[in-house]
Design an enzyme around this catalytic site. Sequence first.
Site, PDB file in Angstrom:
ATOM      1  N   GLU A  32      -5.813 -13.096 -77.132  1.00  0.00           N
ATOM      2  CA  GLU A  32      -4.429 -12.856 -77.534  1.00  0.00           C
ATOM      3  C   GLU A  32      -4.374 -11.415 -78.018  1.00  0.00           C
ATOM      4  O   GLU A  32      -4.781 -11.100 -79.140  1.00  0.00           O
ATOM      5  CB  GLU A  32      -4.006 -13.844 -78.632  1.00  0.00           C
ATOM      6  CG  GLU A  32      -2.507 -14.026 -78.753  1.00  0.00           C
ATOM      7  CD  GLU A  32      -1.828 -12.849 -79.417  1.00  0.00           C
ATOM      8  OE1 GLU A  32      -1.193 -12.033 -78.693  1.00  0.00           O
ATOM      9  OE2 GLU A  32      -1.935 -12.714 -80.636  1.00  0.00           O
TER      10      GLU A  32
ATOM     11  N   CYS B  33       2.112  -8.825 -83.429  1.00  0.00           N
ATOM     12  CA  CYS B  33       1.946  -8.687 -81.980  1.00  0.00           C
ATOM     13  C   CYS B  33       3.239  -9.000 -81.263  1.00  0.00           C
ATOM     14  O   CYS B  33       3.455  -8.566 -80.120  1.00  0.00           O
ATOM     15  CB  CYS B  33       0.806  -9.567 -81.474  1.00  0.00           C
ATOM     16  SG  CYS B  33       0.969 -11.298 -81.927  1.00  0.00           S
TER      17      CYS B  33
END
Length: 498
Positions: free
Chosen positions: A254, A288
């Site tokens: 990720e 993110c």
Amino acid sequence: MKHTDILSAAHLTEADLTGGSLKVHSPVDGAVIGEIATHTPADVEAMIVKAKNAFDAWKRVPAPRRGELIRLFGEELRAAKDELGALVTLECGKIFQEGLGEVQEMIDICDLAVGQSRQLYGLTIASERPGHSMRETWHPMGVTGVITAFNFPVAPFAWNFALAIVCGDPVIWKPSEKTPLSAIATAKIWERAVARFGSEAPDGLLHVAIGLGDVGEVLTRSKDVPIISATGSTRMGRIVGPVVAERFGRAILELGGNNAMIVAPSADLDNAIRAIVFSAVGTCGQRCTSLRRLFVHEDIRDELVSKLKAVYEALPIGNPLEAGTLVGPLIDADAHTMMENALEAAKAQGGKVTGGAKAEGVGEGRYVHPAIVEMPGQTEIAKAETFAPILYVMSYKSLDEAIALHNDVPQGLSSCIFSTDVRETETFLSAFGSDCGIANVNIGPSGAEIGGAFGGEKETGGGRESGSDVWKAYMRRQTNTVNYSRELPLAQGIRFEI
């Protein structure tokens, strides 16, 4: 609340906080809040041995019983939510409401994992051979290494940990060296759950490995750690991914995101502005899923930008532990320098910058005014992820143009459109719309729920955490064929007589 009170409430003792070489600084004011001991590569090797031993015992415990341990962990997290949320805020700088939200994500994934512990199902498959049955079964995979980043010190760990444990896999957690105290406190909460569960839980289901890159490298290179889940930058993923692939391990990556919103002429601008601000300045732009690019239809651009600037001007910036604050500090001086460099590059590429200066009079941390940068087009700096509250604003004429610009970046994590035209929203969600792992309508790119798979495509890494069937990432699939007849027919009609 004083720093010492937060640390004490999280059950961090003097022994936890002193005597080591790793200095932990709070971004709230730059103060040193711990000088903690680190682990050596040899220490991590020993953790792997212990975790392997734990795996041999834990995989024999029925999955619903493994789920019971996670249920107890969720209860302990509920009891410690305020204390752990405050520690997250102290250590990484996000506002207290976001710190609480991060712990709630841990609780939510525990709830999901408990349910899934009774649904680790395979399929029954029709066999072409008479007197035969086929099915697939899922089995525990082994020790799982979890590497996490500073901006979410505990939630991504829990996304992996809760599911790994119900799937039968012990975990070795390497937290960011910038936020190790939240990991130590979480491990103490876990120990309380294990004590309630009893002797069925073997020692070594969770290890926390504190240190720098050499500590994480032991995990990524070890053939005894078949699964590596790593959250961080694309640069980090380029290092971790090939190392794990070389030994035929399984990587869940990720990585970076350069998330965008399209605002169409029919959009509810009030809701769009609320979503823009939360997504762009929350966690001081260090998620993110932070909103970094904003594509606004040319007919409404001036109106939206004017309203957005007014909201930015009034944003309360300051101590994230204080009620009313909406923008806390950047994590450290390096992050501040990267923001300044990005703004200079944007100016050089034709951008008009509003905001972005250091916030004065709000403390010793790296407090900044979030920046709005009106760009003439999507230049190179707008295509790069900068972990800071910078929002690049660009115009578009047609939806096709907006989608093409939206997808024209290396990353593919989260995306959204604000529109009340169903033709536009459905196009955005279609195969020729957003190329991201997450695509939203009339909400921003941040704030994913635990029930949906989280992750993205391209340089975001392709991994998924949480969601309906992500448990499969922590297990190995086995196909079973059973012959219950008195004959031995071969598949594909092959005849082989002896």
